[in-house]
Design a protein around this motif. Structure first.
Motif, mmCIF file in Angstrom:
data_model
loop_
_atom_site.group_PDB
_atom_site.id
_atom_site.type_symbol
_atom_site.label_atom_id
_atom_site.label_comp_id
_atom_site.label_asym_id
_atom_site.label_seq_id
_atom_site.Cartn_x
_atom_site.Cartn_y
_atom_site.Cartn_z
ATOM 1 N N LEU A 1 0.817 -1.211 0.000
ATOM 2 C CA LEU A 1 0.000 0.000 0.000
ATOM 3 C C LEU A 1 0.852 1.263 0.000
ATOM 4 O O LEU A 1 0.471 2.268 -0.589
ATOM 5 N N GLY A 2 1.998 1.239 0.644
ATOM 6 C CA GLY A 2 2.834 2.424 0.708
ATOM 7 C C GLY A 2 3.707 2.642 -0.506
ATOM 8 O O GLY A 2 4.452 3.612 -0.566
ATOM 9 N N MET A 3 3.644 1.774 -1.486
ATOM 10 C CA MET A 3 4.522 1.861 -2.661
ATOM 11 C C MET A 3 3.815 2.537 -3.825
ATOM 12 O O MET A 3 3.395 1.895 -4.784
ATOM 13 N N TYR A 4 3.696 3.841 -3.748
ATOM 14 C CA TYR A 4 3.192 4.641 -4.862
ATOM 15 C C TYR A 4 1.819 4.190 -5.350
ATOM 16 O O TYR A 4 1.533 4.225 -6.546
ATOM 17 N N GLY A 5 0.963 3.735 -4.466
ATOM 18 C CA GLY A 5 -0.379 3.298 -4.848
ATOM 19 C C GLY A 5 -0.415 1.948 -5.532
ATOM 20 O O GLY A 5 -1.433 1.558 -6.093
ATOM 21 N N LEU A 6 0.696 1.217 -5.481
ATOM 22 C CA LEU A 6 0.766 -0.073 -6.154
ATOM 23 C C LEU A 6 -0.157 -1.112 -5.498
ATOM 24 O O LEU A 6 -0.748 -1.938 -6.185
ATOM 25 N N GLY A 7 -0.301 -1.025 -4.180
ATOM 26 C CA GLY A 7 -1.183 -1.951 -3.466
ATOM 27 C C GLY A 7 -2.634 -1.788 -3.865
ATOM 28 O O GLY A 7 -3.363 -2.763 -4.051
ATOM 29 N N LEU A 8 -3.061 -0.526 -4.025
ATOM 30 C CA LEU A 8 -4.440 -0.270 -4.452
ATOM 31 C C LEU A 8 -4.677 -0.781 -5.867
ATOM 32 O O LEU A 8 -5.724 -1.371 -6.165
ATOM 33 N N LEU A 9 -3.689 -0.598 -6.729
ATOM 34 C CA LEU A 9 -3.789 -1.127 -8.097
ATOM 35 C C LEU A 9 -3.916 -2.650 -8.071
ATOM 36 O O LEU A 9 -4.749 -3.222 -8.790
#
Length: 196
Positions: A162-170
């Motif tokens: 989640l903290g990696m540039y919105g990668l978790g949400l993607l």
């Protein structure tokens, strides 16, 4: 020759008493049907929705395959980010000035072990995603089921990104779409098709 002679081929056949409901008699409501001859064959169930077997991958299945590739690439990026963090770990520990404290060094080593675990986990997820991706063209129903399970675990792995540039949400959004697309009937028909 009389009509009462049982051996007379031209005579009237002897009368038999009626046997009750059966052929020629109306059926009573609730009375079981009596059939004559061979029993009826069970209905033939047509696979693929009445004899339809897809010859080309349906669009929704192709979309699931592409989104599966997005999940795999996202895990490659996650593994790379964790690997960069792992490469910089010793420098960060030295800058923090905890190199003399034994208990602090143990916690630092524990943190380094956690990062190594996440690098390995992301790499395994990326490899599994690529293997599933390559099986879509020729795989059977197990590929579909594995895609749904893989996307379900990718939702969980998205929490750690989640903290990696919105990668978790993607990863969450794409994983949910893979589950929905792989569960559709067109995808099920594609993976159950006969392969010659």
């Amino acid at each position: 020759m009389s009509f009462g002679d049982p051996n007379n081929p031209y005579g009237q056949p002897p009368q038999q008493p009626p046997a009750g409901p059966g052929y020629g008699y109306p059926q009573q409501p609730g009375a079981p049907q009596q059939g004559y001859g061979y029993p009826a064959a069970p209905p033939v169930s047509q696979p693929y929705g009445g004899g339809y077997a897809p010859t080309q991958m349906p669009g929704i299945t192709r979309a699931a395959q592409i989104l599966l590739a997005v999940i795999a690439v996202a895990h490659v990026i996650i593994a790379a980010v964790y690997a960069v963090a792992l490469a910089q770990w010793d420098e960060l520990v030295d800058e923090a000035g905890i190199s003399g404290d034994v208990s602090a060094e143990e916690f630092a080593d524990l943190g380094k072990g956690v990062i190594v675990f996440f690098v390995g986990l992301a790499a395994v997820f990326a490899i599994l995603g690529l293997v599933l991706l390559l099986q879509y063209a020729k795989g059977g129903p197990a590929v579909r089921v594995c895609s749904i399970v893989y996307a379900s675990f990718a939702i969980v792995s998205g929490i750690f990104a989640l903290g990696m540039y919105g990668l978790g949400l993607l990863i969450w959004v794409v994983s949910i779409l893979v589950i929905v697309f792989a569960a559709k009937r067109a995808s099920a028909d594609w993976f159950r098709r006969p392969r010659y």
